[in-house]
Motif scaffolding. Structure first.
Motif, PDB file in Angstrom:
ATOM      1  N   ASP A   1       7.171  -4.978  53.238  1.00  0.00           N
ATOM      2  CA  ASP A   1       8.135  -5.998  52.799  1.00  0.00           C
ATOM      3  C   ASP A   1       7.445  -7.300  52.400  1.00  0.00           C
ATOM      4  O   ASP A   1       7.903  -7.993  51.493  1.00  0.00           O
ATOM      5  CB  ASP A   1       9.165  -6.268  53.903  1.00  0.00           C
ATOM      6  CG  ASP A   1      10.201  -5.158  54.025  1.00  0.00           C
ATOM      7  OD1 ASP A   1      10.413  -4.416  53.048  1.00  0.00           O
ATOM      8  OD2 ASP A   1      10.797  -5.041  55.110  1.00  0.00           O
ATOM      9  N   GLU A   2       6.347  -7.638  53.063  1.00  0.00           N
ATOM     10  CA  GLU A   2       5.619  -8.872  52.756  1.00  0.00           C
ATOM     11  C   GLU A   2       4.824  -8.753  51.452  1.00  0.00           C
ATOM     12  O   GLU A   2       4.870  -9.654  50.610  1.00  0.00           O
ATOM     13  CB  GLU A   2       4.653  -9.208  53.898  1.00  0.00           C
ATOM     14  CG  GLU A   2       3.788 -10.423  53.625  1.00  0.00           C
ATOM     15  CD  GLU A   2       2.753 -10.671  54.711  1.00  0.00           C
ATOM     16  OE1 GLU A   2       1.866 -11.518  54.471  1.00  0.00           O
ATOM     17  OE2 GLU A   2       2.809 -10.036  55.785  1.00  0.00           O
ATOM     18  N   PHE A   3       4.100  -7.668  51.263  1.00  0.00           N
ATOM     19  CA  PHE A   3       3.173  -7.581  50.137  1.00  0.00           C
ATOM     20  C   PHE A   3       3.771  -6.969  48.873  1.00  0.00           C
ATOM     21  O   PHE A   3       3.299  -7.264  47.772  1.00  0.00           O
ATOM     22  CB  PHE A   3       1.907  -6.811  50.541  1.00  0.00           C
ATOM     23  CG  PHE A   3       0.991  -7.620  51.400  1.00  0.00           C
ATOM     24  CD1 PHE A   3       0.155  -8.580  50.837  1.00  0.00           C
ATOM     25  CD2 PHE A   3       0.967  -7.451  52.776  1.00  0.00           C
ATOM     26  CE1 PHE A   3      -0.680  -9.347  51.626  1.00  0.00           C
ATOM     27  CE2 PHE A   3       0.135  -8.212  53.576  1.00  0.00           C
ATOM     28  CZ  PHE A   3      -0.694  -9.164  52.995  1.00  0.00           C
ATOM     29  N   PHE A   4       4.783  -6.128  48.998  1.00  0.00           N
ATOM     30  CA  PHE A   4       5.333  -5.469  47.812  1.00  0.00           C
ATOM     31  C   PHE A   4       5.806  -6.470  46.758  1.00  0.00           C
ATOM     32  O   PHE A   4       5.490  -6.292  45.571  1.00  0.00           O
ATOM     33  CB  PHE A   4       6.469  -4.515  48.197  1.00  0.00           C
ATOM     34  CG  PHE A   4       6.830  -3.560  47.099  1.00  0.00           C
ATOM     35  CD1 PHE A   4       6.192  -2.338  46.980  1.00  0.00           C
ATOM     36  CD2 PHE A   4       7.797  -3.885  46.168  1.00  0.00           C
ATOM     37  CE1 PHE A   4       6.517  -1.458  45.961  1.00  0.00           C
ATOM     38  CE2 PHE A   4       8.139  -3.013  45.145  1.00  0.00           C
ATOM     39  CZ  PHE A   4       7.496  -1.799  45.040  1.00  0.00           C
ATOM     40  N   PRO A   5       6.512  -7.533  47.127  1.00  0.00           N
ATOM     41  CA  PRO A   5       6.948  -8.494  46.105  1.00  0.00           C
ATOM     42  C   PRO A   5       5.786  -9.186  45.387  1.00  0.00           C
ATOM     43  O   PRO A   5       5.968  -9.721  44.292  1.00  0.00           O
ATOM     44  CB  PRO A   5       7.782  -9.517  46.895  1.00  0.00           C
ATOM     45  CG  PRO A   5       8.215  -8.803  48.122  1.00  0.00           C
ATOM     46  CD  PRO A   5       7.090  -7.857  48.438  1.00  0.00           C
ATOM     47  N   GLN A   6       4.605  -9.168  45.975  1.00  0.00           N
ATOM     48  CA  GLN A   6       3.441  -9.803  45.370  1.00  0.00           C
ATOM     49  C   GLN A   6       2.765  -8.935  44.305  1.00  0.00           C
ATOM     50  O   GLN A   6       1.852  -9.395  43.627  1.00  0.00           O
ATOM     51  CB  GLN A   6       2.417 -10.160  46.454  1.00  0.00           C
ATOM     52  CG  GLN A   6       2.936 -11.143  47.484  1.00  0.00           C
ATOM     53  CD  GLN A   6       1.936 -11.374  48.599  1.00  0.00           C
ATOM     54  OE1 GLN A   6       0.732 -11.402  48.379  1.00  0.00           O
ATOM     55  NE2 GLN A   6       2.439 -11.528  49.822  1.00  0.00           N
ATOM     56  N   ILE A   7       3.193  -7.685  44.179  1.00  0.00           N
ATOM     57  CA  ILE A   7       2.596  -6.788  43.174  1.00  0.00           C
ATOM     58  C   ILE A   7       3.223  -7.112  41.826  1.00  0.00           C
ATOM     59  O   ILE A   7       4.435  -6.983  41.648  1.00  0.00           O
ATOM     60  CB  ILE A   7       2.855  -5.305  43.527  1.00  0.00           C
ATOM     61  CG1 ILE A   7       2.298  -4.963  44.903  1.00  0.00           C
ATOM     62  CG2 ILE A   7       2.251  -4.399  42.442  1.00  0.00           C
ATOM     63  CD1 ILE A   7       2.741  -3.604  45.425  1.00  0.00           C
ATOM     64  N   SER A   8       2.398  -7.521  40.880  1.00  0.00           N
ATOM     65  CA  SER A   8       2.932  -7.828  39.548  1.00  0.00           C
ATOM     66  C   SER A   8       3.199  -6.526  38.802  1.00  0.00           C
ATOM     67  O   SER A   8       2.550  -5.505  39.050  1.00  0.00           O
ATOM     68  CB  SER A   8       1.946  -8.682  38.757  1.00  0.00           C
ATOM     69  OG  SER A   8       0.820  -7.913  38.378  1.00  0.00           O
ATOM     70  N   GLU A   9       4.171  -6.563  37.905  1.00  0.00           N
ATOM     71  CA  GLU A   9       4.476  -5.356  37.130  1.00  0.00           C
ATOM     72  C   GLU A   9       3.283  -4.954  36.283  1.00  0.00           C
ATOM     73  O   GLU A   9       3.005  -3.778  36.101  1.00  0.00           O
ATOM     74  CB  GLU A   9       5.739  -5.575  36.307  1.00  0.00           C
ATOM     75  CG  GLU A   9       6.924  -5.757  37.232  1.00  0.00           C
ATOM     76  CD  GLU A   9       8.252  -5.366  36.628  1.00  0.00           C
ATOM     77  OE1 GLU A   9       8.285  -4.660  35.611  1.00  0.00           O
ATOM     78  OE2 GLU A   9       9.257  -5.774  37.220  1.00  0.00           O
ATOM     79  N   GLY A  10       2.537  -5.943  35.774  1.00  0.00           N
ATOM     80  CA  GLY A  10       1.337  -5.639  35.017  1.00  0.00           C
ATOM     81  C   GLY A  10       0.299  -4.915  35.860  1.00  0.00           C
ATOM     82  O   GLY A  10      -0.415  -4.033  35.379  1.00  0.00           O
ATOM     83  N   ARG A  11       0.239  -5.285  37.135  1.00  0.00           N
ATOM     84  CA  ARG A  11      -0.718  -4.651  38.057  1.00  0.00           C
ATOM     85  C   ARG A  11      -0.448  -3.161  38.184  1.00  0.00           C
ATOM     86  O   ARG A  11      -1.374  -2.362  38.312  1.00  0.00           O
ATOM     87  CB  ARG A  11      -0.610  -5.335  39.422  1.00  0.00           C
ATOM     88  CG  ARG A  11      -1.461  -4.735  40.479  1.00  0.00           C
ATOM     89  CD  ARG A  11      -2.853  -5.323  40.453  1.00  0.00           C
ATOM     90  NE  ARG A  11      -3.582  -4.805  41.608  1.00  0.00           N
ATOM     91  CZ  ARG A  11      -4.747  -4.205  41.526  1.00  0.00           C
ATOM     92  NH1 ARG A  11      -5.360  -4.067  40.372  1.00  0.00           N
ATOM     93  NH2 ARG A  11      -5.339  -3.754  42.612  1.00  0.00           N
ATOM     94  N   LEU A  12       0.802  -2.784  38.135  1.00  0.00           N
ATOM     95  CA  LEU A  12       1.147  -1.374  38.256  1.00  0.00           C
ATOM     96  C   LEU A  12       0.661  -0.554  37.068  1.00  0.00           C
ATOM     97  O   LEU A  12       0.542   0.665  37.159  1.00  0.00           O
ATOM     98  CB  LEU A  12       2.656  -1.207  38.444  1.00  0.00           C
ATOM     99  CG  LEU A  12       3.205  -1.754  39.767  1.00  0.00           C
ATOM    100  CD1 LEU A  12       4.718  -1.675  39.787  1.00  0.00           C
ATOM    101  CD2 LEU A  12       2.603  -1.016  40.956  1.00  0.00           C
ATOM    102  N   GLN A  13       0.364  -1.219  35.963  1.00  0.00           N
ATOM    103  CA  GLN A  13      -0.147  -0.526  34.769  1.00  0.00           C
ATOM    104  C   GLN A  13      -1.677  -0.496  34.707  1.00  0.00           C
ATOM    105  O   GLN A  13      -2.257   0.176  33.869  1.00  0.00           O
ATOM    106  CB  GLN A  13       0.400  -1.188  33.494  1.00  0.00           C
ATOM    107  CG  GLN A  13       1.917  -1.147  33.383  1.00  0.00           C
ATOM    108  CD  GLN A  13       2.480   0.269  33.486  1.00  0.00           C
ATOM    109  OE1 GLN A  13       1.942   1.203  32.919  1.00  0.00           O
ATOM    110  NE2 GLN A  13       3.578   0.407  34.227  1.00  0.00           N
TER     111      GLN A  13
END
Length: 161
Positions: A101-113
Motif C-alpha cells: 500500500d505504501e510503495f505501489f502508488p509510487q510506481i509511475s506508469e512509465g516505469r511499468l513499461q
C-alpha cells in the motif's frame, strides 16, 4: 466500424492494486485455514510446505513492489521469517500488505513499461514483473488449496476476494 487511435487504459493502477490486494486477502485466509502444525509440516509429492511457499511470496511482494517503485532491488531472501508460528507468519503477511500500500502508488506508469532486472536476476518489463508477482501467488495458493483438501479442510471460496 470506427477505429480508435486514442491510447485508453484498460485498468487503472488503483484497480490493479485492489485486484492484487484481493488476492493477498484470499491467500491470507488460506494461511489461516491451515492447522499450525500442517502449515509448517504437511506436503504432498515432495512439494514444499505452504509456510515455505508463503515465505517465498513474502520475499517477492514487499521487496518487489519497493523495487518497482524505487529501482532498488535486493537479492531474494526466501527464508521463512515466522519461526514456526502461524501468528508470526500472518503478522509478516500484514506488514507486507502495508508495504504494498505504501510503495505501489509510487510506481509511475512509465516505469511499468521499462525493462528492468528484478532482484538482480529476472529481466522483463515492469508490468510483466508485477503480473508475475500476482500470478506466482495464485499458483502457490492453488497448491495450498490442494493441501487443505487433502487434510479434509474446505478452502476459502476462490472468488471471494
Amino acid at each position: 466500424m470506427e477505429t480508435q487511435t486514442k491510447n485508453e487504459t484498460l485498468i487503472s493502477k488503483e484497480q490493479l492494486l485492489a485486484h492484487w490486494q484481493g488476492h493477498r486477502a484470499l491467500t491470507r485466509r488460506v494461511i489461516e485455514a491451515f492447522p499450525e502444525k500442517d502449515l509448517f509440516n504437511f506436503s504432498i509429492g515432495g512439494m514444499r510446505t505452504f509456510a515455505v511457499m508463503a515465505a517465498e511470496l513474502l520475499a517477492i511482494a514487499g521487496p518487489g513492489v519497493k523495487g518497482l517503485a524505487t529501482d532498488e532491488w535486493k537479492e531474494l531472501d526466501e527464508k521463512d521469517p515466522s519461526q514456526g508460528s502461524k501468528a508470526k507468519l500472518l503478522e509478516f503477511w500484514d506488514k507486507t500488505t502495508a508495504e504494498i500500500d505504501e510503495f505501489f502508488p509510487q510506481i509511475s506508469e512509465g516505469r511499468l513499461q521499462e525493462t528492468m532486472l528484478a532482484f538482480g536476476q529476472y529481466e522483463d518489463k515492469g508490468y510483466c514483473t508485477l503480473l508475475y508477482f500476482i500470478d506466482n501467488e495464485i499458483h502457490h495458493r492453488g497448491q495450498g488449496y490442494v493441501y487443505l483438501r487433502a487434510l479434509g479442510i474446505a478452502p476459502p471460496n476462490f472468488w471471494e476476494r
